[in-house]
Design a protein around this motif. Structure first.
Motif, PDB file in Angstrom:
ATOM      1  N   TYR A 127      34.655  51.318  37.893  1.00 58.94           N
ATOM      2  CA  TYR A 127      35.324  51.328  39.193  1.00 58.94           C
ATOM      3  C   TYR A 127      34.368  51.059  40.352  1.00 58.94           C
ATOM      4  CZ  TYR A 127      39.726  52.997  37.188  1.00 58.94           C
ATOM      5  OH  TYR A 127      40.908  53.103  36.490  1.00 58.94           O
ATOM      6  N   LEU A 128      33.203  51.714  40.351  1.00 58.23           N
ATOM      7  CA  LEU A 128      32.272  51.511  41.457  1.00 58.23           C
ATOM      8  C   LEU A 128      31.709  50.088  41.460  1.00 58.23           C
ATOM      9  CD1 LEU A 128      30.192  54.825  41.738  1.00 58.23           C
ATOM     10  CD2 LEU A 128      31.771  53.862  43.412  1.00 58.23           C
ATOM     11  N   ILE A 129      31.356  49.589  40.286  1.00 60.28           N
ATOM     12  CA  ILE A 129      30.812  48.236  40.201  1.00 60.28           C
ATOM     13  C   ILE A 129      31.853  47.216  40.654  1.00 60.28           C
ATOM     14  CG2 ILE A 129      29.984  46.466  38.607  1.00 60.28           C
ATOM     15  CD1 ILE A 129      28.698  48.697  36.977  1.00 60.28           C
ATOM     16  N   ASN A 130      33.085  47.366  40.180  1.00 60.82           N
ATOM     17  CA  ASN A 130      34.149  46.442  40.574  1.00 60.82           C
ATOM     18  C   ASN A 130      34.441  46.531  42.070  1.00 60.82           C
ATOM     19  OD1 ASN A 130      34.558  45.382  37.992  1.00 60.82           O
ATOM     20  ND2 ASN A 130      36.016  46.980  37.438  1.00 60.82           N
ATOM     21  N   LEU A 131      34.395  47.757  42.596  1.00 61.18           N
ATOM     22  CA  LEU A 131      34.659  47.934  44.019  1.00 61.18           C
ATOM     23  C   LEU A 131      33.572  47.260  44.855  1.00 61.18           C
ATOM     24  CD1 LEU A 131      36.337  49.098  46.286  1.00 61.18           C
ATOM     25  CD2 LEU A 131      35.148  51.285  45.989  1.00 61.18           C
ATOM     26  N   VAL A 132      32.319  47.445  44.469  1.00 60.67           N
ATOM     27  CA  VAL A 132      31.219  46.802  45.193  1.00 60.67           C
ATOM     28  C   VAL A 132      31.362  45.284  45.154  1.00 60.67           C
ATOM     29  CG1 VAL A 132      28.732  46.328  45.114  1.00 60.67           C
ATOM     30  CG2 VAL A 132      29.566  48.684  44.950  1.00 60.67           C
ATOM     31  N   ASN A 133      31.687  44.731  43.983  1.00 60.98           N
ATOM     32  CA  ASN A 133      31.853  43.280  43.863  1.00 60.98           C
ATOM     33  C   ASN A 133      33.021  42.773  44.709  1.00 60.98           C
ATOM     34  OD1 ASN A 133      29.691  42.951  42.127  1.00 60.98           O
ATOM     35  ND2 ASN A 133      30.931  43.208  40.285  1.00 60.98           N
ATOM     36  N   GLU A 134      34.118  43.514  44.716  1.00 59.17           N
ATOM     37  CA  GLU A 134      35.264  43.088  45.507  1.00 59.17           C
ATOM     38  C   GLU A 134      34.970  43.178  47.008  1.00 59.17           C
ATOM     39  OE1 GLU A 134      38.966  44.852  44.492  1.00 59.17           O
ATOM     40  OE2 GLU A 134      39.010  43.992  42.470  1.00 59.17           O
TER      41      GLU A 134
END
Length: 235
Positions: A127-134
């Motif tokens: 979730y955190l990695i995807n959020l940062v990328n988005e």
């Protein structure tokens, strides 16, 4: 004159790098001092001496950093080449995360709606990695998680029962700060992501706040670069 200019440029670069290292060391000394054990009434002389040494070192480092800044300012006023070089150095410092920044943006808080640690599910679902990328795709120029600056070399990984960022453990709630265009962020939150719905299903509550000024600290710790070497381009 040319030789003198070259010497000034080299000295300026050395002092610029030295100033960056000094800034990181000040933050690390603060962390070391805060982690030292404290036992009222039974504090040993060794710990007291170590605290005193850390304070003295911190004071000396700040003095050196001040001297470096004065030197850089004096030299850039004297030389147009150094003025351009100073601008480039500051740009690279910013890209590397070594400057405190502030600007418009948003603050996202991830907290558990259940009485349990959400680190495991946050890592398993990325979730955190995807959020940062988005957020980067939505135009975020600078991002931090729990006041840890996220750069191109930052890692976000599970370590035991907590998540690490820049080799430093973080505990929930996770507070993500992003600087960028507020209108773009609002469109992202409204139309472009399913992450918040997925997190809600997994017991993670999300709250979003938009602000005219979001402050993000400088990078204080990162993995050393050990294995690469610079080679001359012969083409």
């Amino acid at each position: 004159m040319v030789k003198k200019t070259h010497v000034s440029v080299i000295l300026f670069l050395l002092f610029a790098v030295f100033g960056m290292v000094i800034g990181i060391h000040i933050e690390m000394i603060d962390k070391i001092e805060n982690q030292l054990p404290f036992s009222p009434g039974i504090e040993t002389q060794e710990i007291a001496d170590l605290r005193k040494a850390n304070q003295d070192m911190k004071k000396r480092i700040k003095q050196l950093k001040s001297q470096v800044t004065i030197y850089e300012d004096e030299k850039t006023v004297e030389n147009i080449v150094l003025q351009n070089l100073s601008s480039k150095v500051n740009e690279y410092k910013l890209l590397a995360g070594h400057q405190i920044v502030a600007g418009p943006g948003m603050i996202i808080t991830l907290a558990s709606t259940l009485d349990e640690n959400i680190a495991m599910i946050v890592e398993q679902k990325r979730y955190l990695i995807n959020l940062v990328n988005e957020l980067r795709m939505a135009g975020a120029e600078v991002i931090s998680i729990n006041n840890h600056r996220i750069t191109s070399r930052s890692e976000i990984t599970l370590a035991g029962n907590h998540i690490n960022a820049n080799m430093t453990p973080m505990a929930p709630p996770y507070v993500i700060r992003a600087i960028g265009d507020i209108d773009d962020f609002q469109r992202y939150i409204t139309y472009r992501t399913l992450l918040f719905e997925l997190m809600e299903v997994d017991g993670i509550n999300t709250s979003v706040e938009f602000a005219d000024e979001v402050k993000i600290p400088a990078l204080t710790k990162e993995k050393p670069m050990e294995f690469f070497q610079i080679i001359e381009d012969t083409q």
